[in-house]
Scaffold this motif. Structure first.
Motif, PDB file in Angstrom:
ATOM      1  N   TYR A 394      40.567   8.138  16.122  1.00  0.00           N
ATOM      2  CA  TYR A 394      40.980  10.012  14.990  1.00  0.00           C
ATOM      3  C   TYR A 394      41.417  10.360  16.330  1.00  0.00           C
ATOM      4  CZ  TYR A 394      36.857  12.216  15.745  1.00  0.00           C
ATOM      5  OH  TYR A 394      35.683  12.815  16.502  1.00  0.00           O
ATOM      6  N   PRO A 395      42.609  11.064  15.596  1.00  0.00           N
ATOM      7  CA  PRO A 395      43.438  11.460  17.594  1.00  0.00           C
ATOM      8  C   PRO A 395      43.058  13.071  17.697  1.00  0.00           C
ATOM      9  CG  PRO A 395      44.559  12.193  15.252  1.00  0.00           C
ATOM     10  CD  PRO A 395      43.298  10.608  15.586  1.00  0.00           C
ATOM     11  N   GLY A 396      43.362  13.742  17.975  1.00  0.00           N
ATOM     12  CA  GLY A 396      42.703  15.383  19.145  1.00  0.00           C
ATOM     13  C   GLY A 396      44.579  15.503  18.676  1.00  0.00           C
ATOM     14  N   TRP A 397      43.835  17.260  17.932  1.00  0.00           N
ATOM     15  CA  TRP A 397      44.972  17.845  17.674  1.00  0.00           C
ATOM     16  C   TRP A 397      45.201  18.849  18.838  1.00  0.00           C
ATOM     17  CZ3 TRP A 397      42.886  23.079  15.282  1.00  0.00           C
ATOM     18  CH2 TRP A 397      43.566  23.906  15.047  1.00  0.00           C
ATOM     19  N   PRO A 398      46.334  18.476  19.478  1.00  0.00           N
ATOM     20  CA  PRO A 398      46.935  19.105  20.883  1.00  0.00           C
ATOM     21  C   PRO A 398      46.827  20.800  20.462  1.00  0.00           C
ATOM     22  CG  PRO A 398      48.347  17.425  20.095  1.00  0.00           C
ATOM     23  CD  PRO A 398      47.425  17.781  19.127  1.00  0.00           C
ATOM     24  N   VAL A 399      46.939  21.586  21.149  1.00  0.00           N
ATOM     25  CA  VAL A 399      46.912  23.652  21.205  1.00  0.00           C
ATOM     26  C   VAL A 399      48.729  23.565  21.431  1.00  0.00           C
ATOM     27  CG1 VAL A 399      46.747  25.600  22.241  1.00  0.00           C
ATOM     28  CG2 VAL A 399      44.414  23.960  22.305  1.00  0.00           C
ATOM     29  N   GLN A 400      48.709  24.185  19.839  1.00  0.00           N
ATOM     30  CA  GLN A 400      50.452  24.431  20.264  1.00  0.00           C
ATOM     31  C   GLN A 400      50.412  26.093  20.498  1.00  0.00           C
ATOM     32  OE1 GLN A 400      49.477  24.463  15.849  1.00  0.00           O
ATOM     33  NE2 GLN A 400      51.732  23.434  15.536  1.00  0.00           N
ATOM     34  N   SER A 401      51.684  25.576  21.448  1.00  0.00           N
ATOM     35  CA  SER A 401      51.804  26.994  21.835  1.00  0.00           C
ATOM     36  C   SER A 401      52.100  28.016  21.466  1.00  0.00           C
ATOM     37  CB  SER A 401      53.296  26.903  23.435  1.00  0.00           C
ATOM     38  OG  SER A 401      53.856  26.212  22.826  1.00  0.00           O
ATOM     39  N   ASP A 402      53.040  28.014  20.309  1.00  0.00           N
ATOM     40  CA  ASP A 402      53.816  28.705  19.489  1.00  0.00           C
ATOM     41  C   ASP A 402      53.377  28.869  18.341  1.00  0.00           C
ATOM     42  OD1 ASP A 402      54.794  31.341  18.681  1.00  0.00           O
ATOM     43  OD2 ASP A 402      55.954  30.074  18.618  1.00  0.00           O
ATOM     44  N   SER A 403      52.187  29.312  17.313  1.00  0.00           N
ATOM     45  CA  SER A 403      52.099  29.006  15.597  1.00  0.00           C
ATOM     46  C   SER A 403      52.454  30.587  15.323  1.00  0.00           C
ATOM     47  CB  SER A 403      50.844  28.723  16.195  1.00  0.00           C
ATOM     48  OG  SER A 403      50.383  28.916  14.903  1.00  0.00           O
ATOM     49  N   SER A 404      53.047  30.797  14.547  1.00  0.00           N
ATOM     50  CA  SER A 404      53.764  32.066  13.952  1.00  0.00           C
ATOM     51  C   SER A 404      51.777  32.288  12.830  1.00  0.00           C
ATOM     52  CB  SER A 404      54.822  31.713  12.583  1.00  0.00           C
ATOM     53  OG  SER A 404      54.670  30.707  12.179  1.00  0.00           O
ATOM     54  N   LEU A 405      51.498  31.481  12.344  1.00  0.00           N
ATOM     55  CA  LEU A 405      49.933  30.961  11.494  1.00  0.00           C
ATOM     56  C   LEU A 405      49.129  32.109  12.290  1.00  0.00           C
ATOM     57  CD1 LEU A 405      49.293  30.704   8.908  1.00  0.00           C
ATOM     58  CD2 LEU A 405      48.545  28.262   9.498  1.00  0.00           C
ATOM     59  N   ARG A 406      49.249  31.947  13.451  1.00  0.00           N
ATOM     60  CA  ARG A 406      47.772  32.135  14.011  1.00  0.00           C
ATOM     61  C   ARG A 406      48.340  33.405  15.150  1.00  0.00           C
ATOM     62  NH1 ARG A 406      48.293  28.371  18.141  1.00  0.00           N
ATOM     63  NH2 ARG A 406      49.165  29.282  20.056  1.00  0.00           N
ATOM     64  N   ARG A 407      49.468  33.717  14.627  1.00  0.00           N
ATOM     65  CA  ARG A 407      49.832  35.063  14.896  1.00  0.00           C
ATOM     66  C   ARG A 407      49.515  35.855  13.604  1.00  0.00           C
ATOM     67  NH1 ARG A 407      54.928  33.297  17.261  1.00  0.00           N
ATOM     68  NH2 ARG A 407      55.332  33.480  15.676  1.00  0.00           N
ATOM     69  N   ILE A 408      50.186  35.180  12.729  1.00  0.00           N
ATOM     70  CA  ILE A 408      49.839  36.462  11.038  1.00  0.00           C
ATOM     71  C   ILE A 408      47.993  36.497  11.122  1.00  0.00           C
ATOM     72  CG2 ILE A 408      50.203  36.757   8.874  1.00  0.00           C
ATOM     73  CD1 ILE A 408      52.494  35.488   9.625  1.00  0.00           C
ATOM     74  N   ALA A 409      47.363  35.357  11.496  1.00  0.00           N
ATOM     75  CA  ALA A 409      46.456  35.807  10.732  1.00  0.00           C
ATOM     76  C   ALA A 409      45.387  36.636  11.706  1.00  0.00           C
ATOM     77  CB  ALA A 409      45.461  33.686  11.212  1.00  0.00           C
ATOM     78  N   SER A 410      45.856  36.458  12.977  1.00  0.00           N
ATOM     79  CA  SER A 410      45.203  37.414  13.531  1.00  0.00           C
ATOM     80  C   SER A 410      45.373  38.974  13.876  1.00  0.00           C
ATOM     81  CB  SER A 410      45.585  37.143  15.643  1.00  0.00           C
ATOM     82  OG  SER A 410      45.297  35.765  15.925  1.00  0.00           O
ATOM     83  N   ARG A 411      46.383  38.729  13.454  1.00  0.00           N
ATOM     84  CA  ARG A 411      46.623  40.713  13.081  1.00  0.00           C
ATOM     85  C   ARG A 411      46.175  40.926  11.719  1.00  0.00           C
ATOM     86  NH1 ARG A 411      49.743  42.177   9.198  1.00  0.00           N
ATOM     87  NH2 ARG A 411      50.546  40.326   8.481  1.00  0.00           N
TER      88      ARG A 411
END
Length: 480
Positions: A394-411
């Motif tokens: 199974y493939p890995g999941w590379p870290v995305q440098s820019d994720s709007s979902l990550r920003r919203i969730a963190s906020r």
């Protein structure tokens, strides 16, 4: 009243208790797959079930949010089926016996299935809640994640429209997982034809090791029961030759085995010598091993008289293999300090009278390193006259440098808790890598409530953490 009373998310725990009543170990997910289909029908929701048993349930957007992009909620239906020694339990038929211990849910003598039953329970509670404001929802429940992500591999995603995905298969509150390792399973096979001998049976057991998840806990240096048993057999063979009549250890390639056993065919005149050897090994090992694994035990019992046993002359020849096998962490990441890059776990060891089989879980965040380790194992098996095959890649999941979902969730998390949300990549495998390979551009985050000792009978799920994480997921769907 259910087992969890006075909670802010009663329907989540109601569904979790229902799921616990349905046998759903890996490879036995038919009933829980049908349960999800029946849920969709009862709630008037669009649903499809594929030949593998994966289930996709869709819910239209709340009024006024029809034009928004869909969100994919995802968890897996299967659980690791592991139980304590001596527990009478049939994972094919029996319901889990849930027990509350303060803030934790656990199961009596078995794995709990919080990984990943709590994700399924959360999704079902969200799907039935018409008071919640949300975009179009696509809930995907996959099968057989724990034995190679087989469901996700088989899933047809061509009708999925989501551009954002919440994977609910993590075990640490306040942590957003944003990348994971890829992996594979490597299987060794050695032909070891057996023959009958008359000897005194000596059954040995290694028990009480901590074990754990071969991805998230591989860096903790926990002792692998299969390797320990092989070491014991080699020491005994060198001092007092006797033939193994059975070898068995581990239940899943992705779990560090906590126990292993062997049956020795001992010539009656060698009994006293073997008894002394075992006692000496136990005394030495208990002092050393119990420093880090306090419940470790080595025990043995003798048959009353010599009996006919099946043994193989080939097995002693293979014992030096184990001293050459790599084990545990092989490399740490240079890009992400403190993160394991490449590892190996011998999860299953079995001799059935004709064949010795070893099954490994190989993981790496660097694909080239994973392939190099796989090839090393293939070469090693051949050097001892065996074969090795690689499957369930199974493939890995590379870290995305820019994720709007990550920003919203963190906020949102910081607004709700006053604490920053930590983002990290993990060494374990997640189905996110498969989803992003099939749906390029998908913006993914993975999260979940606090769980401890998953894949072991000590597995525990925090009730209060589940409440907080569920409230967070609901708020995220409102504001996304």
């Amino acid at each position: 009243m259910g087992i969890v009373e006075h909670t802010s998310c009663p329907r989540v725990f109601d569904y979790f208790e229902e799921i616990a009543g349905i046998p759903h170990g890996s490879g036995n997910t038919g009933a829980i797959s049908r349960y999800c289909v029946a849920f969709a029908a009862a709630h008037g929701l669009a649903c499809r079930q594929d030949a593998a048993g994966n289930v996709v349930i869709r819910k239209p957007a709340s009024p006024g949010r029809e034009s928004e992009e869909a969100v994919l909620l995802q968890g897996h239906l299967d659980m690791v089926a592991a139980q304590e020694e001596g527990i009478a339990f049939d994972f094919l038929r029996d319901s889990l016996r849930l027990r509350r211990e303060g803030d934790f849910l656990t199961a009596d003598g078995t794995t709990l299935g919080g990984d990943d039953g709590i994700a399924v329970a959360m999704c079902l509670a969200i799907l039935e809640d018409d008071s919640l404001s949300h975009p179009p929802l696509e809930c995907v429940f996959t099968v057989d994640e724990e034995i190679g992500m087989l469901g996700a591999e088989a899933l047809d995603t061509s009708d999925l429209t989501a551009t954002r995905m919440l994977n609910l298969d993590c075990e640490a509150e306040g942590v957003l997982t944003v990348g994971c390792a890829g992996g594979s399973r490597v299987r060794f096979s050695f032909r070891t034809p057996g023959h009958e001998v008359t000897a005194l049976p000596c059954r040995m057991r290694i028990e009480g090791l901590i074990g754990g998840h071969s991805g998230t806990e591989i860096h903790r240096g926990r002792i692998n029961a299969n390797h320990l048993l092989a070491t014991l057999l080699q020491q005994l063979e060198e001092a007092c030759p006797c033939l193994p009549g059975e070898i068995s250890g581990g239940a899943a390639d992705n779990a560090i085995p906590a126990s292993a056993a062997a049956l020795l065919a001992v010539p009656p005149e060698k009994k006293d010598e073997m008894e002394s050897l075992l006692a000496a090994v136990r005394e030495a090992w208990q002092e050393e091993i119990r420093r880090t694994e306090p419940d470790f035990s080595l025990s043995w019992s003798w048959g009353e008289e010599a009996v006919s046993l099946t043994v193989s002359e080939e097995l002693p020849r293979l014992l030096p293999l184990f001293s050459q096998l790599p084990d545990g962490v092989q490399a740490m990441s240079e890009a992400l300090p403190g993160m394991v890059e490449t590892s190996l776990n011998l999860g299953i060891m079995k001799w059935d009278g004709r064949e010795l089989r070893l099954t490994f879980s190989v993981r790496s965040s660097v694909e080239e390193s994973r392939h190099e380790l796989e090839q090393k194992l293939v070469t090693l098996a051949a050097s001892f006259g065996g074969t090795a095959s690689v499957d369930s890649e199974y493939p890995g999941w590379p870290v995305q440098s820019d994720s709007s979902l990550r920003r919203i969730a963190s906020r949102i998390w910081e607004e709700m808790t006053g604490k920053p949300m930590r983002a990290e990549a993990i060494h374990a495998g997640l189905e996110c890598g498969i989803f992003i390979s099939k749906m390029p551009g998908l913006d993914i985050i993975a999260l979940g409530p606090d769980m401890q000792d998953i894949h072991t009978p000590r597995e525990r799920l925090s009730i209060s953490s589940t409440e907080r994480v569920y409230a967070f997921v609901r708020k995220l769907l409102v504001e996304i």
